[in-house]
Scaffold this motif. Structure first.
Motif, short mmCIF file in Angstrom:
data_model
loop_
_atom_site.label_atom_id
_atom_site.label_comp_id
_atom_site.label_asym_id
_atom_site.label_seq_id
_atom_site.Cartn_x
_atom_site.Cartn_y
_atom_site.Cartn_z
N LYS A 48 0.83 -1.23 0.02
CA LYS A 48 0.05 0.06 0.02
C LYS A 48 0.89 1.17 -0.02
O LYS A 48 1.42 1.52 1.17
N ASP A 260 -5.85 3.09 2.03
CA ASP A 260 -4.55 3.12 1.95
C ASP A 260 -4.18 3.14 3.47
O ASP A 260 -4.83 3.12 4.29
N HIS A 266 -9.70 3.91 -1.26
CA HIS A 266 -9.22 3.74 -2.48
C HIS A 266 -10.14 3.53 -3.60
O HIS A 266 -10.87 2.43 -3.32
#
Length: 507
Positions: A48, A260, A266
Motif C-alpha cells: 500500500k 490506503d 481507494h
C-alpha cells in the motif's frame, strides 16, 4: 491362452525390467518433486504505497467459492417478507485507459459492458454473504444474479438503449423473485433464486458496481495478454418504494473498499441524493473470483512426467522388436491383437497408478505450502479436486497408450517418441505460452491430443465475469471431459491401427 494370462505375461515383462520400473517411479517423483519445488519457491508481496503488507485473502461465497464482493450498497433492514421497486433511469461512468502522456491520467467517459446497477436483497453487509439481485447492465440487458455464480438473462434492452427500466425484487421467506417492466405497470419475471438459510432480518436496497476494464494487448507473434484498469459507474435511480417490515433510514456501505495506509478509501463509491432521486456510484464486481491461482498449477511437473511416461510406453513394445522377441510372443498367443491390447492395458494401468500417486500427494500438499507462503489458491469442491488429480493421472495413462500404439506402428523407439511428443507436448506448450494468436491456441487444443489437458481445468469461464479466458490463463476451448474424450479418441484410433497392422503382416 486366455486374455487374463496374456495380461499377466505382459505385466511380468514390465515389472522385471528395472529401467521401466524406474521410469514409472520417476513419473511419480517428477510430479511430486517439481510441484513442491514450485510451491516452496513461490512467495507473495503486496503493498500500500511504499509499505509492504500481507496480501489479502479473497472472501468466500456461501458455497465456498472465492468471490469478488465490491460494490456500493444503499440499504435498510427488512424483517421477514417484503419487496423493493425502483426505476433505473440512466447509467454513466468513467474508465481509465493507458496513459497517452506518461504521468498524466487518461480517464475517459464510458461504461464497461458488465457495469451493473439495480436492486438487491443481501444477508448482511459482510463480504461473501448470500444475496440475490435484479439489475440493468451497460451492454447485457436486464439480469438476475445470486450468490455470485448464478446469472439469468432478462430483457435484452436496458438503460443503455436510452429507455429507463423498472425493476422489482420480492422476498418470500428464502425465495427471491426478480421482475422488470418498461413502465412500472406491465411486469415480467426475470428469475427466481432460493437462498437457503436466509435469516429473517436482511438488508434490502439499491446498488451499483463496475468491474475493471479488461484490455487485451497483442504481441508481435499474435499472442495476447490482458490488463484490468479502473472503471466506475453512476446510476440514476428514482421511484423507489419498499414494502414490508423495515426500520431505520437508508444506510450507505462501500462494501469491499480498500483503504490506503493513512485510512483513505481507494476509489470509493458514493451516493448523491436529491429528493427521491438516488445517484449511486459504484466500483468493483459481485462475481466469482477468477484472478487467483488454481489448484492445477501445482502440477507443474506433469509435462516432464509425460515425456518419461511416453518413453517407457514406447520401449515397452519396441524393445521386443529390437531384440527379435515379438515373434516368440505372438507364437505363445496367436491372437495378435489381444497381445497389443494387453500391453496397452498394462502400460496405461501402471502409468495411471504412478500419476495418481504423484498428483494425490502434490495437489493438497502444494496448496497448503502456497497458502502458508501467503499465496491464495482458489478453493474447489471435493469432486472437482478429485477430477483434477485423477484427470492428471488419466492424461498420463491415455498418453502412454497412445505412445505404445505409435511404438507398435513404427516399431522403432526414436520416431515413436518424437511423434508422441510432437502431438501431445508441443501443442500444449505452444497454446499456453502466449506466443500464438488466441484462435490458433484454441484450435490446437481442440483438434490435437493435447485437448486432453482440459480435464485439469478447475475453474469454469463465467459468462457474466469479465476475464481473459484463453489457454495461457488455464481456460480450454473444450469442457473437461470433452477434451479428455479427444485424447482418448486419438489413443483408440492409434491402437486400432496398430492392431490392424499387427494382424496384417508378420511381426
Amino acid at each position: 491362452m486366455s486374455f487374463r494370462h496374456v495380461l499377466l505375461a505382459e505385466w511380468t515383462k514390465l515389472r522385471t525390467v528395472r529401467g521401466w520400473v524406474a521410469g514409472l517411479v520417476a513419473v511419480s517423483l517428477v510430479v511430486v518433486g517439481l510441484g513442491l519445488l514450485f510451491a516452496t519457491g513461490s512467495t507473495s508481496s503486496c503493498s500500500k504505497g511504499k509499505v509492504e503488507v500481507p496480501c489479502p485473502t479473497p472472501p468466500l461465497g456461501p458455497d465456498g467459492t472465492a468471490v469478488e464482493d465490491r460494490f456500493y450498497f444503499v440499504s435498510m433492514p427488512l424483517d421477514g417478507n417484503g419487496s423493493i421497486t425502483a426505476r433505473v433511469n440512466s447509467m454513466s461512468g468513467q474508465i481509465r485507459l493507458p496513459d497517452a502522456t506518461p504521468g498524466v491520467r487518461n480517464v475517459v467517459s464510458g461504461t464497461v459492458p458488465w457495469a451493473k446497477a439495480g436492486l438487491m436483497v443481501k444477508e448482511s453487509t459482510e463480504q461473501g454473504s448470500a444475496y440475490a439481485a435484479v439489475m440493468v447492465t451497460a451492454a447485457h440487458g436486464v439480469r438476475m444474479q445470486h450468490d455470485f455464480t448464478h446469472d439469468v438473462a432478462g430483457g435484452a434492452q436496458g438503460v443503455a438503449s436510452g429507455r429507463p427500466r423498472w425493476l422489482r425484487l420480492s422476498r418470500t421467506q428464502d425465495t427471491i423473485t426478480g421482475e422488470e417492466s418498461p413502465d412500472g405497470k406491465r411486469w415480467t419475471k426475470v428469475g427466481t433464486a432460493r437462498l437457503e438459510g436466509l435469516p429473517a432480518k436482511v438488508r434490502i436496497g439499491l446498488f451499483a458496481a463496475s468491474p475493471g476494464d479488461v484490455r487485451v494487448e497483442t504481441n508481435p507473434l499474435g499472442g495476447t495478454a490482458a490488463a484490468g484498469r479502473f472503471s466506475e459507474v453512476t446510476a440514476l435511480v428514482d421511484e423507489v418504494s419498499v414494502s414490508g417490515t423495515t426500520s431505520g433510514t437508508w444506510a450507505q456501505n462501500d462494501i469491499g473498499v480498500d483503504y490506503d495506509v493513512d485510512g483513505t478509501p481507494h476509489h470509493p463509491g458514493r451516493l448523491v441524493r436529491s429528493g427521491g432521486t438516488f445517484a449511486i456510484t459504484g466500483v468493483g464486481d459481485i462475481a466469482p473470483n477468477t484472478t487467483e491461482g488454481t489448484v492445477e498449477r501445482t502440477l507443474t511437473g506433469l509435462l516432464i512426467a509425460l515425456v518419461v511416461a511416453i518413453v517407457v510406453a514406447v520401449l515397452f513394445v519396441t524393445a521386443e522388436y529390437r531384440r527379435g522377441l515379438m515373434r516368440t510372443t505372438l507364437l505363445a498367443s496367436p491372437r495378435r491383437g489381444r497381445v497389443l491390447v494387453a500391453k496397452a492395458v498394462v502400460a496405461g494401468g501402471v502409468t495411471f497408478v504412478a500419476g495418481l500417486v504423484g498428483a494425490a500427494v502434490t495437489v493438497p500438499l502444494a496448496v497448503r505450502i502456497l497458502r502458508g507462503n501467503g499465496i491464495f489458491t482458489l478453493p474447489v469442491d471435493p469432486l472437482t479436486q478429485v477430477r483434477v488429480i485423477a484427470g492428471a493421472a488419466g492424461v498420463l495413462a491415455v498418453s502412454a497408450v497412445l505412445a505404445l500404439a505409435l511404438g507398435a506402428l513404427f516399431r522403432r523407439s526414436a520416431p515413436a517418441v518424437i511423434v508422441a511428443i510432437v502431438v501431445l507436448v508441443v501443442p500444449y506448450v505452444l497454446a499456453t505460452a502466449s506466443i500464438l494468436p488466441d484462435e490458433v491456441s484454441r484450435w490446437l487444443l481442440r483438434v490435437t491430443p493435447a485437448a486432453g489437458f482440459a480435464i485439469q481445468q478447475s475453474v469454469p469461464a463465467y459468462e457474466h465475469v469479465i476475464s481473459h479466458y484463453v489457454p495461457a490463463m488455464g481456460y480450454f476451448p473444450l469442457p473437461p471431459w470433452g477434451g479428455f474424450a479427444v485424447l482418448c479418441a486419438y489413443a483408440a484410433l492409434a491402437l486400432g491401427l496398430a492392431v490392424r497392422r499387427l494382424n496384417g503382416r508378420d511381426a
